[in-house]
Structures are given as C-alpha cells and as structure tokens.
Design an enzyme around this catalytic site. Structure first.
Site, PDB file in Angstrom:
ATOM      1  N   GLU A  17      84.596  55.552  52.279  1.00 46.04           N
ATOM      2  CA  GLU A  17      83.623  55.361  51.197  1.00 46.04           C
ATOM      3  C   GLU A  17      84.300  55.366  49.828  1.00 46.04           C
ATOM      4  OE1 GLU A  17      80.536  54.539  51.080  1.00 46.04           O
ATOM      5  OE2 GLU A  17      79.846  54.778  53.139  1.00 46.04           O
ATOM      6  N   PRO A  67      66.267  70.527  53.263  1.00 44.97           N
ATOM      7  CA  PRO A  67      65.967  70.925  54.642  1.00 44.97           C
ATOM      8  C   PRO A  67      64.488  71.148  54.946  1.00 44.97           C
ATOM      9  CG  PRO A  67      66.916  72.764  53.426  1.00 44.97           C
ATOM     10  CD  PRO A  67      67.040  71.565  52.544  1.00 44.97           C
ATOM     11  N   GLU A 110      69.300  65.614  57.110  1.00 43.42           N
ATOM     12  CA  GLU A 110      70.509  65.054  56.494  1.00 43.42           C
ATOM     13  C   GLU A 110      71.492  66.162  56.114  1.00 43.42           C
ATOM     14  OE1 GLU A 110      72.032  62.042  52.957  1.00 43.42           O
ATOM     15  OE2 GLU A 110      70.257  63.229  52.605  1.00 43.42           O
ATOM     16  N   GLU A 129      77.896  44.586  51.481  1.00 41.39           N
ATOM     17  CA  GLU A 129      77.277  43.369  50.955  1.00 41.39           C
ATOM     18  C   GLU A 129      76.055  43.688  50.080  1.00 41.39           C
ATOM     19  OE1 GLU A 129      75.595  39.126  52.727  1.00 41.39           O
ATOM     20  OE2 GLU A 129      75.676  40.910  53.987  1.00 41.39           O
TER      21      GLU A 129
END
Lengths: 178, 178
Positions: free
Chosen positions: A92, A114, A119, A138
């Site tokens: 990244e 949470p 996540e 893209e």
C-alpha cells in the site's frame, strides 16, 4: 470477564457486497434477555506512518465518498486474502506514495469501531524510505504531500487531519520516536 | 482538490436497522468511469478521556459482539438526535462510570473509518471529576477501572487496549496535558 459475554442465538445475512457484508444476529445478553446485533463484516486493514530520513511523514489526500470530503490521511488499505499485514503495508505504501521502506516496525493494532464492525487495523512505522513511482488502484485518486511529524500532529488539533487511524498512528509514532 | 471528488449517480437503500443503515450508490469517478460505493450510515458519537485530580483515567471494559472480545476502552457512546456532543459526553460519562465532570474540553473529532461509514467521533478531555452512581443502558454491561495516563498509554503498545478511539483519545490527552 466471562460474565460480560453475549451468545449468538441466530444469524441472518442481510447483504453481501464488494467491500463489506452485513448480518443481523439475535443474541443472549449476560442478564438472560435477548437483543439483536447488527454487524458489518469487513477485511483487516493496514495503515503506515512513513517517516523519511529528514523526519518528514507522507500524507495522502483522497475523496472519501461515505463522508463526502477529501481527507488527509496516512497511507492505508485493505489486506488481500492470504496477505500478511507487513506485506500489505509495503504494498500500500508503494502503491499510494511510490516509496519503498527498508525498515518496518509494528506500532499497534486496533478495532476501528467495534460497536458495529470487525475491521481490525494494523499500524506500522516505516523508515529508511526510497522514493519511486506511484501505482494506485484504477479506482483510486490520491495526492501525496510531506509534513514534519510535528506539523502533522498540529494538523490533528487544528482540524486539518480528521481521520481516526491517522491520528492514532501519528500520535503513536510521535510517542515511539521521542 | 475538486478533481478528486466523486458524484452520486443513483442510490439504493439496502437495509434500515436499529443502529445503522446501509446503502449502495453508483458514482462517477474523477476519470469519468463509474463505480459503486457501499456506505454504512451511522450516528455521530463521542468518546471521553476522563482524568481525575490524581491523574488517573477512567477505562471501561465491555463485550463487543462484532469482534467477539471484551475490549478495554475510554467511555463512549452514540449521540441521541438533537443532542450536542458536549451534552452527550457528560451523559455517557455519567451512565458508564457514574462520574460527573466540571470541566470538558474538546480535543478533536475524526471519522472512525471513512472508507465505508460516515460515523464521526467527537473526543473530549473531562476533568474536575466527581464520583457517583453508574446508570448504564438496559442492554449495556460495563466494568470500570482506573489507571494512570502513563499506564493507559503502555496498554496501547502492549495490546491491552485494542480500540481505535481509545488509542487516539489517550495519546491526544497525553500530548495535550504534557
């Protein structure tokens, strides 16, 4: 702290999507009552505080559709299946800023919110950077800038940085490096 | 940074729930292509770093169903409709810990995870505290503990605190108070 736990009674998948799923579970509470819980299933993710030899951090600005604003953040992204947090962090960082890092240290990991999603965010400090070519996805449009760590911390308190993982990561890096 | 913006072409409401809604929008990207965006609509929220006259912070532990763990966090909660962040902060602090605060200062605000939700978190530093009776919501089971701010910061780096808003809030308070 076993007594705080909730037990799943049933689970209903409401939505399966591109980046997230939604399910609604019926649960048994610690007091014996029932309730429902809405859960957004999301992948794990990484965020990177990348600091140059001159003490500058890399910041990326991008339009965040859910909040309708361009946000200034630290580089970050979702982990691909089978990818480790470390590999994802380096990927990244390279994609969004063009930089590669010879040193990568994990600062911490946290759940972003949470109360309704699983996540999990892994946060890294990247150093010994080498500049290179950006290669964003893209669908990704990112502007890169540099600021001193001190300037970035000030942006947290003057409203120029309004992203949770960026605040936590920059403050943690500042604490770690002091 | 106008050029980074995405324009909504259409919007489809997938789910309306108890604490969140989900919609899927079709958008026009800066490069003229189309894409879809999944958006979890959530209320604004507050989190409170409450520091006693003795320099101890209040931490609450509760079971977080979406992650399947008991998490140690700073007091926090969703804003009710028409409620200001300040009123909500004092209410949540009282409900979860029993404490009232004579001094309340806003540290910052941030999006918890702007890639897929509009949840906005307001973070406060509460001081001049007075102890009282807890009054949690009927569905809420919370254990309260105290730690020095330094101990709480250490919990961020040793994995005992794994919640994003708590990390950002505690590190920001530490920075603010130093």
């Amino acid at each position: 702290m076993q007594s705080l736990e909730e037990t799943t009674l049933s689970s209903r998948r409401v939505y399966e999507g591109k980046i997230l799923n939604l399910r609604v579970d019926q649960v048994l509470l610690p007091n014996g009552k029932e309730s429902s819980r809405e859960v957004v299933e999301f992948s794990q993710a990484v965020a990177i505080v990348a600091v140059t030899d001159e003490g500058k951090v890399l910041l990326v600005s991008q339009y965040r559709y859910p909040v309708g604003e361009v946000l200034r953040e630290i580089p970050a992204g979702k982990m691909d299946p089978q990818e480790t947090p470390e590999v994802c962090a380096l990927r990244e960082l390279k994609e969004e800023t063009g930089y590669t890092a010879a040193s990568l240290v994990k600062l911490m990991e946290f759940y972003t919110t949470p109360g309704f999603t699983n996540e999990l965010m892994h946060v890294f400090l990247a150093q010994n950077l080498t500049a290179g070519e950006q290669s964003p996805d893209e669908d990704e449009f990112v502007e890169v800038e540099m600021a001193s760590l001190q300037e970035a911390i000030e942006m947290i308190f003057n409203g120029q940085i309004r992203d949770g993982k960026s605040m936590a990561g920059l403050l943690a890096a500042s604490y770690h490096l002091k």
